[in-house]
Design a protein around this motif. Sequence first.
Motif, PDB file in Angstrom:
ATOM      1  N   LYS A  23       0.710  -1.134   0.132  1.00 10.53           N
ATOM      2  CA  LYS A  23      -0.056  -0.031   0.065  1.00 10.53           C
ATOM      3  C   LYS A  23       0.933   1.310   0.063  1.00 10.53           C
ATOM      4  CE  LYS A  23      -3.720  -0.116   2.192  1.00 10.53           C
ATOM      5  NZ  LYS A  23      -4.619  -0.182   3.539  1.00 10.53           N
ATOM      6  N   GLU A  24       1.757   1.417   0.806  1.00 11.52           N
ATOM      7  CA  GLU A  24       2.706   2.523   0.795  1.00 11.52           C
ATOM      8  C   GLU A  24       3.494   2.793  -0.508  1.00 11.52           C
ATOM      9  OE1 GLU A  24       3.969   2.218   5.521  1.00 11.52           O
ATOM     10  OE2 GLU A  24       4.976   1.051   4.115  1.00 11.52           O
ATOM     11  N   HIS A  25       3.998   1.810  -1.118  1.00  5.78           N
ATOM     12  CA  HIS A  25       4.539   1.778  -2.584  1.00  5.78           C
ATOM     13  C   HIS A  25       3.656   2.092  -3.466  1.00  5.78           C
ATOM     14  CE1 HIS A  25       8.449  -0.075  -1.789  1.00  5.78           C
ATOM     15  NE2 HIS A  25       8.063  -1.358  -1.512  1.00  5.78           N
ATOM     16  N   ALA A  26       2.389   1.668  -3.348  1.00  2.84           N
ATOM     17  CA  ALA A  26       1.256   2.064  -4.524  1.00  2.84           C
ATOM     18  C   ALA A  26       1.124   3.686  -4.237  1.00  2.84           C
ATOM     19  CB  ALA A  26       0.109   1.318  -4.259  1.00  2.84           C
ATOM     20  N   ARG A  27       0.988   4.037  -3.151  1.00  5.76           N
ATOM     21  CA  ARG A  27       0.627   5.556  -2.723  1.00  5.76           C
ATOM     22  C   ARG A  27       2.018   6.522  -3.298  1.00  5.76           C
ATOM     23  NH1 ARG A  27      -1.656   5.190   3.423  1.00  5.76           N
ATOM     24  NH2 ARG A  27      -3.511   4.478   2.883  1.00  5.76           N
ATOM     25  N   PHE A  28       3.103   5.969  -3.159  1.00  6.73           N
ATOM     26  CA  PHE A  28       4.281   6.941  -3.677  1.00  6.73           C
ATOM     27  C   PHE A  28       4.558   6.908  -5.070  1.00  6.73           C
ATOM     28  CE2 PHE A  28       8.780   6.605  -4.611  1.00  6.73           C
ATOM     29  CZ  PHE A  28       9.108   7.900  -4.277  1.00  6.73           C
ATOM     30  N   TYR A  29       4.282   5.754  -5.770  1.00  2.00           N
ATOM     31  CA  TYR A  29       4.380   5.697  -7.085  1.00  2.00           C
ATOM     32  C   TYR A  29       3.522   6.567  -7.954  1.00  2.00           C
ATOM     33  CZ  TYR A  29       8.363   2.612  -7.238  1.00  2.00           C
ATOM     34  OH  TYR A  29       9.603   1.981  -7.241  1.00  2.00           O
ATOM     35  N   LYS A  30       2.013   6.440  -7.313  1.00  2.00           N
ATOM     36  CA  LYS A  30       0.966   7.346  -7.725  1.00  2.00           C
ATOM     37  C   LYS A  30       1.470   8.810  -7.532  1.00  2.00           C
ATOM     38  CE  LYS A  30      -3.257   8.303  -9.304  1.00  2.00           C
ATOM     39  NZ  LYS A  30      -3.720   8.002 -10.702  1.00  2.00           N
ATOM     40  N   GLU A  31       1.888   9.206  -6.612  1.00  2.00           N
ATOM     41  CA  GLU A  31       2.259  10.563  -6.314  1.00  2.00           C
ATOM     42  C   GLU A  31       3.380  10.916  -7.500  1.00  2.00           C
ATOM     43  OE1 GLU A  31       3.649  10.547  -2.332  1.00  2.00           O
ATOM     44  OE2 GLU A  31       1.602  10.720  -1.601  1.00  2.00           O
ATOM     45  N   GLN A  32       4.489   9.947  -7.758  1.00  2.00           N
ATOM     46  CA  GLN A  32       5.515  10.347  -8.709  1.00  2.00           C
ATOM     47  C   GLN A  32       5.205  10.173 -10.166  1.00  2.00           C
ATOM     48  OE1 GLN A  32       8.362  11.221  -7.158  1.00  2.00           O
ATOM     49  NE2 GLN A  32       7.134  11.073  -5.541  1.00  2.00           N
TER      50      GLN A  32
END
Length: 235
Positions: A23-32
Motif C-alpha cells: 500500500k505504501e509503495h502504491a501511494r508513493f508511485y501514484k504521487e510520482q
Amino acid sequence: MPFLYETHMHTCQASRCGKSTGKEHARFYKEQGFAGIIITDHFFGGNTSVDCTLPWEDRIDRFWSGYEDAKEEGDRIGLDVFFGLEQNFGFDEYLIYGLTKEYMKAHPEMERWTRKQQLEEVHKAGGCVIQAHPFRMRFYMDRIRLGAEYADGIEVANAGNEPLDDARAWRYGQEKGLVMTAGSDNHRSPAEELFGVALEKRLTSIDDYVKIILNRNEIGLYVPEERFELTGKPE
C-alpha cells in the motif's frame, strides 16, 4: 506522454529486505506520476520472509500478500498494480512475469526448477523471464553469471546498482541484441531515485507486458541520463 511502470520492487510482507508495504509503495508511485508497478518479491530461493515450514498453498498466500495489499490500494487510487516475482539461484537472479496464484498453488515443483526448467515452464504458462542486474556483485553474489540463455531479456539499469554495473549490462545487451528493461529494485518508499520502463500504451494486464517482451517490441527505459554516461556504443 509515455506510461511509466516500475518493473522490480519488494514489499515487507513477502521480502525479508523489504521496508514498505504494498500500500505504501502504491501511494508513493501514484504521487510520482507512474501509471503502474509490478511487485516482484523475493521467491523461496531468495530473501523471502515467508515461513517455508508452512504448507505450500499457505506459503503462496503469504507470498502474494504484498502484491494484494498494493493492488487493493492501486484500485482505489487509480494505479495499475501487477504481480511478478524474483527467484535466486545463488549468483544470478531472475524476474518472472505472467504467473497466476492458481498456477503457483498447483505447481509446488517450481521451487526446485533449474534455470532451464524455469524458462521452459514459465513459457508454457504464458509468462516471461528477465535476468535481474546481471553484472551486480554483492556479498551474496560473489561472481557474475550471465544467464541470457535462460531468460527473454536482461535488466540493464537498476537503481541499486553501481553505474558501472549498468554500463556493462547495457553494452552487453546492445552487443547481443537482447531485450533490455530497467527497474528500481525498490525496497522502501519514498525512494530517492526511481527507474522503470516507459511504454507507448497503458498496460491492461501483466500479459500485455509479457507480450511486449516476447515480441521484442521496443521498450523505453526510464533512467537518469547520467547513468549511461559510460556506455558509449558498440563499434
